[in-house]
Write a protein that holds these residues in place. Sequence first.
Motif, PDB file in Angstrom:
ATOM      1  N   HIS B 268      -7.801  -7.911  -3.913  1.00  0.00           N
ATOM      2  CA  HIS B 268      -6.471  -7.527  -3.429  1.00  0.00           C
ATOM      3  C   HIS B 268      -6.313  -7.855  -1.960  1.00  0.00           C
ATOM      4  N   ASP B 280     -12.501  -4.132   2.618  1.00  0.00           N
ATOM      5  CA  ASP B 280     -11.656  -3.742   1.474  1.00  0.00           C
ATOM      6  C   ASP B 280     -10.251  -4.278   1.666  1.00  0.00           C
ATOM      7  N   GLU B 315      -3.689  -0.820  -3.167  1.00  0.00           N
ATOM      8  CA  GLU B 315      -4.112   0.471  -2.614  1.00  0.00           C
ATOM      9  C   GLU B 315      -3.163   1.602  -2.978  1.00  0.00           C
ATOM     10  N   ASP B 342     -14.147  -6.057  -5.450  1.00  0.00           N
ATOM     11  CA  ASP B 342     -13.508  -5.027  -4.626  1.00  0.00           C
ATOM     12  C   ASP B 342     -14.513  -3.922  -4.348  1.00  0.00           C
TER      13      ASP B 342
HETATM   14 ZN   LIG Z   1     -10.049  -2.158  -2.682  1.00  0.00          ZN
END
Ligand SMILES: [Zn+2]
Lengths: 451, 451
Positions: B268, B280, B315, B342
């Motif tokens: 992502h 992240d 998120e 992830d």
């Molecule tokens: Zn993540």
Amino acid sequence: AEESAETPTIFSAEMKATALELKDTAMEAGLAYELDESLSTEVGPRRVGTPGDRLGIKWAVAKMKALGFDKVWTEEVTHVYWERGEIEAEVTGPYPQRMTAIALGGSVGTPKKGIEAEVVEFENFAALEAAPEGSLKGKIAYVSYRMERKIDGSGYGPAVIARGYGALTAEQKGAVGYIMRSVGTDNNRLAHTGGQREDKGVAGIPAAALSNPDADILSNMIRRGQPVTFKLKQSSKRHDKKVVKTANVIGEVTGRETPEDYVILGSHLDSWDVGTGAVDDGIGVTITMAAAKHILDLPQRPKRSIRVVLFGAEEVGLVGVKQYLEKNRAELDHHVIGAEWDFGVGRIYDMKPGVGPQALNAIREMAELFAPMGVSLNAANDAKGDSDLSLLGEAGMPAVEFAPDGSLYFDYHHTDNDTFDKVDPEAMKFNTAIYTMFTWLAAESGVDFRK
Amino acid sequence: AEESAETPTIFSAEMKATALELKDTAMEAGLAYELDESLSTEVGPRRVGTPGDRLGIKWAVAKMKALGFDKVWTEEVTHVYWERGEIEAEVTGPYPQRMTAIALGGSVGTPKKGIEAEVVEFENFAALEAAPEGSLKGKIAYVSYRMERKIDGSGYGPAVIARGYGALTAEQKGAVGYIMRSVGTDNNRLAHTGGQREDKGVAGIPAAALSNPDADILSNMIRRGQPVTFKLKQSSKRHDKKVVKTANVIGEVTGRETPEDYVILGSHLDSWDVGTGAVDDGIGVTITMAAAKHILDLPQRPKRSIRVVLFGAEEVGLVGVKQYLEKNRAELDHHVIGAEWDFGVGRIYDMKPGVGPQALNAIREMAELFAPMGVSLNAANDAKGDSDLSLLGEAGMPAVEFAPDGSLYFDYHHTDNDTFDKVDPEAMKFNTAIYTMFTWLAAESGVDFRK
Ligand SMILES: [Zn+2]
Ligand SMILES: [Zn+2]
Ligand SMILES: [Zn+2]
Ligand SMILES: [Zn+2]
């Protein structure tokens, strides 16, 4: 006949036995850890001139009394006030990003709307010093030197010079602001504060430290070659005429034979306003208090007195000890020997004396007791004492420097991360044991550590 | 004769040789690390609806084009806006201390002057749930459960439930505010943000996380027995009618034989607004981009296509992949197999498939190539894919889950500390190598992973 066959010793077998009992007591009690939990939970940060500082003094006096010190008193210390204010830092171009920064102690603020200027990077303080006069006109100077991690903290010196004199030097070259990589060995996005040196003058431009990750980001941007602009808004303020009162807090174990002579245990009670000062120097405050308490619990007082001195206003330039020295100079000869703790969370691995040549025999006997604990005796004999005590050491007081493993110290030093969870209960027991043994032997003996 | 003596394999010797060449390429190139440095330096944080999010999309499109992807496009994703605002938290009595806190995603704010109330501590979410109705009237509920560190991140589930449903549950019992210990394994004074679950309703009381050291301090105060009062001032705000646009960014390596079938690499692109999202999920974004690039550099395209999908709005509840699935449902059967990254900074140590029983033979052959790299083949065959891809996996897409060592992941997760300095260049090479090999074998082969 058997007895005379043994080499005569400075410390009697009985004294050594008591020292070993004190070791066991300290190793079991965990008192310093308990006291530091109390200090950091019930008081928290103690920057000079803040309510926390005053609360810390109250806490220390009450706690020393509760522990049964024979005398507890404070000696007033005065200083001027500095206001941290708020800070906002950001890169405005070419890659806008918010930056984590903290004002350096004593910094002036920026105008209300902040300053915005191009950043000029220097790899260390020497490179900044070498910049031609006027070359930083209208710029923000940035020293990106990264502190090295070392067991003895020797990475601090080469790094901290940029904190001490960076802003003043940058201003002399025409800079409108000064930023630096934090003096710290961690990779946390928490910047390290700390004082600036004022012995060569007071910088008139704002000064701040970036956290290590932020310094990395900024340097990565600069490396791309385009001009990088930085905005700093900082409402810190010097109040050079506003006097604030703090104190050295002193607790005494009164000696049974020569109470006018005392062994000094030092630490500092003030802290920076970030973190809770659990490490710097809550550990020192509570190790020395606990060491005295274990000696207070013996059937009788040692021959000499012990003074646990919690100095005030250390962080702003050893102010408390300077005023202590002024006030107590006449008694300096009665400061038999001293040791201070101001170096964080690790375990002691080395003991370095600073005593007269004859007194080295006594030090060697102490060291024999510490050797099985993994503590070496340093070959040098030039210790002055840590932090505050170094000024008493320079004034002629014998000292011992117990060196703990300082590898982690500068991860937390002067940041929000200086909190009680960093304190290692087992190391606290170990270090308290050593301080207790040392203090008791020095106080019970008649050794003249100056000779 | 010699050839026929060998067991027939799914992947030819030539294909395996190419896979090993790709491994070497990835191990030498360090491309993912380089790309992540670019993303985190030139873009930084990318919370949905913020300028950084839009800049991230631009960055990704431009970078994929520069890397020579055959097709690059975006698919619009919409979401509603949430404003973090500012936060101030402090204990007001009996031991006043400033606290480091961060608003949980989607939280409402407090009144302008804040809320101040007594704190009631619960050891975990279940204890909060068990509190009688109305028992928290006028109080601030506080869940102090501490997340456990585990290599596979399995400490997250038991901890994150307090973030997902804590405020809603506390509100139902009458609480005026909700605070919790951060879902994190570190001891840094940086609180962990993250989303709240809204499937059971939206909490109408403000919700914030304390850093682990702050939670320690608060719990230490509460343990003393006196009522502890807490003040929270939080200007976060839900803008449930303000639609913001973001995107899934897709880069394609077009297959030379069946371009309509594709292997999916997921990650992502959005991040939280604290940190720079270097970990992240900058790591996932750049590992998958680099894997495709190494395959693009081969003399010819693989038989099937490869789609690198950088999902938006992950998120805030897997929003990007939900909209991807709606838009691409008709093509779901052409998603041959997928893998997402992830899960942070560690090295892959295990591979778990989620494929048809026959396809396990192909997975076993892949695993033989990974075995010398220390990657085990998980005995289970129920992988759905990580994060975003889990929804495609549940919808029927075969998947592989490569599990990296997640011991450190929750030290940085959703904090200011999610910065590029945490990224390990050697692990990036290693993980990129595995993703590249997997992707190429899956794209070059004719294996039906559903069978
Ligand atoms: Zn993540
Ligand atoms: Zn100190
Ligand atoms: Zn200090
Ligand atoms: Zn996340």
